[in-house]
Design an enzyme around this catalytic site. Sequence first.
Site, PDB file in Angstrom:
ATOM      1  N   GLY A  22     -83.909-108.611 -27.287  1.00 40.46           N
ATOM      2  CA  GLY A  22     -84.196-108.708 -28.717  1.00 40.46           C
ATOM      3  C   GLY A  22     -83.945-110.124 -29.213  1.00 40.46           C
ATOM      4  O   GLY A  22     -83.310-110.933 -28.538  1.00 40.46           O
ATOM      5  N   GLY A  24     -83.616-112.460 -33.156  1.00 43.62           N
ATOM      6  CA  GLY A  24     -83.645-112.473 -34.613  1.00 43.62           C
ATOM      7  C   GLY A  24     -83.876-113.892 -35.082  1.00 43.62           C
ATOM      8  O   GLY A  24     -84.346-114.746 -34.314  1.00 43.62           O
ATOM      9  N   SER A  26     -81.870-116.299 -35.708  1.00 37.32           N
ATOM     10  CA  SER A  26     -81.072-117.390 -35.139  1.00 37.32           C
ATOM     11  C   SER A  26     -80.487-117.061 -33.782  1.00 37.32           C
ATOM     12  O   SER A  26     -79.690-117.828 -33.252  1.00 37.32           O
ATOM     13  CB  SER A  26     -79.927-117.712 -36.103  1.00 37.32           C
ATOM     14  OG  SER A  26     -79.244-116.513 -36.412  1.00 37.32           O
ATOM     15  N   VAL A  29     -80.892-111.994 -27.788  1.00 37.92           N
ATOM     16  CA  VAL A  29     -79.919-111.076 -27.183  1.00 37.92           C
ATOM     17  C   VAL A  29     -80.408-110.704 -25.780  1.00 37.92           C
ATOM     18  O   VAL A  29     -81.592-110.403 -25.594  1.00 37.92           O
ATOM     19  CB  VAL A  29     -79.743-109.810 -28.057  1.00 37.92           C
ATOM     20  CG1 VAL A  29     -78.732-108.858 -27.435  1.00 37.92           C
ATOM     21  CG2 VAL A  29     -79.312-110.191 -29.478  1.00 37.92           C
ATOM     22  N   LYS A  44     -75.226-111.945 -27.033  1.00 43.55           N
ATOM     23  CA  LYS A  44     -76.020-112.507 -28.131  1.00 43.55           C
ATOM     24  C   LYS A  44     -75.799-114.012 -28.125  1.00 43.55           C
ATOM     25  O   LYS A  44     -74.663-114.473 -28.245  1.00 43.55           O
ATOM     26  CB  LYS A  44     -75.551-111.881 -29.453  1.00 43.55           C
ATOM     27  CG  LYS A  44     -76.248-112.424 -30.692  1.00 43.55           C
ATOM     28  CD  LYS A  44     -75.934-111.567 -31.902  1.00 43.55           C
ATOM     29  CE  LYS A  44     -76.431-112.183 -33.184  1.00 43.55           C
ATOM     30  NZ  LYS A  44     -76.316-111.270 -34.321  1.00 43.55           N
ATOM     31  N   ASP A 138     -76.955-106.600 -44.797  1.00 46.22           N
ATOM     32  CA  ASP A 138     -78.273-106.587 -44.132  1.00 46.22           C
ATOM     33  C   ASP A 138     -78.443-105.292 -43.324  1.00 46.22           C
ATOM     34  O   ASP A 138     -78.790-105.318 -42.154  1.00 46.22           O
ATOM     35  CB  ASP A 138     -78.424-107.822 -43.237  1.00 46.22           C
ATOM     36  CG  ASP A 138     -79.891-108.137 -42.925  1.00 46.22           C
ATOM     37  OD1 ASP A 138     -80.776-107.592 -43.623  1.00 46.22           O
ATOM     38  OD2 ASP A 138     -80.152-108.912 -41.990  1.00 46.22           O
ATOM     39  N   ASP A 165     -63.106-112.366 -50.657  1.00 43.48           N
ATOM     40  CA  ASP A 165     -63.357-113.805 -50.689  1.00 43.48           C
ATOM     41  C   ASP A 165     -63.131-114.364 -52.088  1.00 43.48           C
ATOM     42  O   ASP A 165     -63.402-113.717 -53.074  1.00 43.48           O
ATOM     43  CB  ASP A 165     -64.815-114.109 -50.283  1.00 43.48           C
ATOM     44  CG  ASP A 165     -65.032-113.908 -48.790  1.00 43.48           C
ATOM     45  OD1 ASP A 165     -64.039-113.952 -48.052  1.00 43.48           O
ATOM     46  OD2 ASP A 165     -66.182-113.695 -48.410  1.00 43.48           O
TER      47      ASP A 165
HETATM   48  N1  LIG Z   1     -75.586-104.966 -28.333  1.00 46.51           N
HETATM   49  C1  LIG Z   1     -76.911-104.878 -28.217  1.00 46.51           C
HETATM   50  N2  LIG Z   1     -77.472-104.114 -27.256  1.00 46.51           N
HETATM   51  C2  LIG Z   1     -78.831-104.021 -27.138  1.00 46.51           C
HETATM   52  N3  LIG Z   1     -79.710-104.661 -27.955  1.00 46.51           N
HETATM   53  C3  LIG Z   1     -79.203-105.441 -28.928  1.00 46.51           C
HETATM   54  C4  LIG Z   1     -77.786-105.593 -29.113  1.00 46.51           C
HETATM   55  N4  LIG Z   1     -77.580-106.415 -30.173  1.00 46.51           N
HETATM   56  C5  LIG Z   1     -78.804-106.753 -30.622  1.00 46.51           C
HETATM   57  N5  LIG Z   1     -79.786-106.181 -29.892  1.00 46.51           N
HETATM   58  C6  LIG Z   1     -81.250-106.341 -30.090  1.00 46.51           C
HETATM   59  O1  LIG Z   1     -81.520-107.666 -30.512  1.00 46.51           O
HETATM   60  C7  LIG Z   1     -82.145-107.664 -31.822  1.00 46.51           C
HETATM   61  C8  LIG Z   1     -81.659-108.887 -32.609  1.00 46.51           C
HETATM   62  O2  LIG Z   1     -80.232-108.851 -32.737  1.00 46.51           O
HETATM   63  P1  LIG Z   1     -79.493-109.331 -34.074  1.00 46.51           P
HETATM   64  O3  LIG Z   1     -80.037-108.540 -35.240  1.00 46.51           O
HETATM   65  O4  LIG Z   1     -78.031-109.256 -33.852  1.00 46.51           O
HETATM   66  O5  LIG Z   1     -79.993-110.853 -34.130  1.00 46.51           O
HETATM   67  P2  LIG Z   1     -80.073-111.801 -35.425  1.00 46.51           P
HETATM   68  O6  LIG Z   1     -80.637-113.148 -35.038  1.00 46.51           O
HETATM   69  O7  LIG Z   1     -78.699-111.848 -36.046  1.00 46.51           O
HETATM   70  O8  LIG Z   1     -81.098-110.968 -36.313  1.00 46.51           O
HETATM   71  P3  LIG Z   1     -81.518-111.132 -37.846  1.00 46.51           P
HETATM   72  O9  LIG Z   1     -82.739-111.996 -37.845  1.00 46.51           O
HETATM   73  O10 LIG Z   1     -81.800-109.700 -38.287  1.00 46.51           O
HETATM   74  O11 LIG Z   1     -80.341-111.745 -38.552  1.00 46.51           O
HETATM   75  C9  LIG Z   1     -81.753-106.306 -32.437  1.00 46.51           C
HETATM   76  O12 LIG Z   1     -82.691-105.876 -33.392  1.00 46.51           O
HETATM   77  C10 LIG Z   1     -81.746-105.408 -31.194  1.00 46.51           C
HETATM   78  O13 LIG Z   1     -83.060-104.979 -30.876  1.00 46.51           O
END
Ligand SMILES: Nc1ncnc2c1ncn2[C@@H]1O[C@H](COP(=O)(O)OP(=O)(O)OP(=O)(O)O)[C@@H](O)[C@H]1O
Length: 206
Positions: A22, A24, A26, A29, A44, A138, A165
């Site tokens: 996955g 997102g 920034s 994963v 991540k 979120d 905070d």
């Molecule tokens: N622990 C995990 N196990 C399996 N898949 C995961 C895990 N953590 C995240 N993912 C996958 O990775 C994707 C992105 O993770 P995450 O939302 O933490 O990233 P982000 O960059 O913080 O996203 P956003 O743009 O929503 O802020 C999730 O939607 C999920 O599909």
Amino acid sequence: MGDGQKNYTSNPKDYKLLEEVGYGASATVYRAIHLPYNEVVAVKCLDLDRCGSNLDDIRREAQILSLIDHPNVIRAFCSFVVDCNLWVVMPFMAEGSCLHLMKIAYPDGFEESAIGSILKETLNALEYLHRHGHIHRDVKAGNILVDSTGEVKLADFGVSASMFDRGDRQRSRNTFVGTPCWMAPEVLQPGTGYDFKWHWRGEGEK
Ligand SMILES: Nc1ncnc2c1ncn2[C@@H]1O[C@H](COP(=O)(O)OP(=O)(O)OP(=O)(O)O)[C@@H](O)[C@H]1O
């Protein structure tokens, strides 16, 4: 699955990154193996250059994640910096996010019983976070993860805020963060501020 008592090492050489599961705004994963325990975990990788947040926010997310102790909230086993990335090691949620599950297997949405059970677990997670003074900010299908046993965990504290905070961080609770379609009206309205009620309203309207 990971055991909270285990000591997950902060050495990148102890982790073998497998496929990407996955990404997102920034972070990317990966499914990974923690070699000393021969255990599957998720790593991540937050690109510190790409992160909108400052280092203090990122450190805060990592700190919150490491202190979490609730079956419905994903916790970090450990986190450490590798080149320009922060690696956060977490339990691997094999079924991915509810968004991903809907896309691949339930294009018409989940059945009512499944929605009820996912909502109940998510509300348990939010109740725990509220009790400890955190606002997630979120909550959305992409941040609700499911593991191979059907256990549900709320993830992604990248934009969370603390109700305790003060000063600059309190002012940041009046800022525009989150994912537009999933936002409560008061968050879309600049200057009004928001609190715990935001979660409940967001959940009810989804
Ligand atoms: N622990 C995990 N196990 C399996 N898949 C995961 C895990 N953590 C995240 N993912 C996958 O990775 C994707 C992105 O993770 P995450 O939302 O933490 O990233 P982000 O960059 O913080 O996203 P956003 O743009 O929503 O802020 C999730 O939607 C999920 O599909």
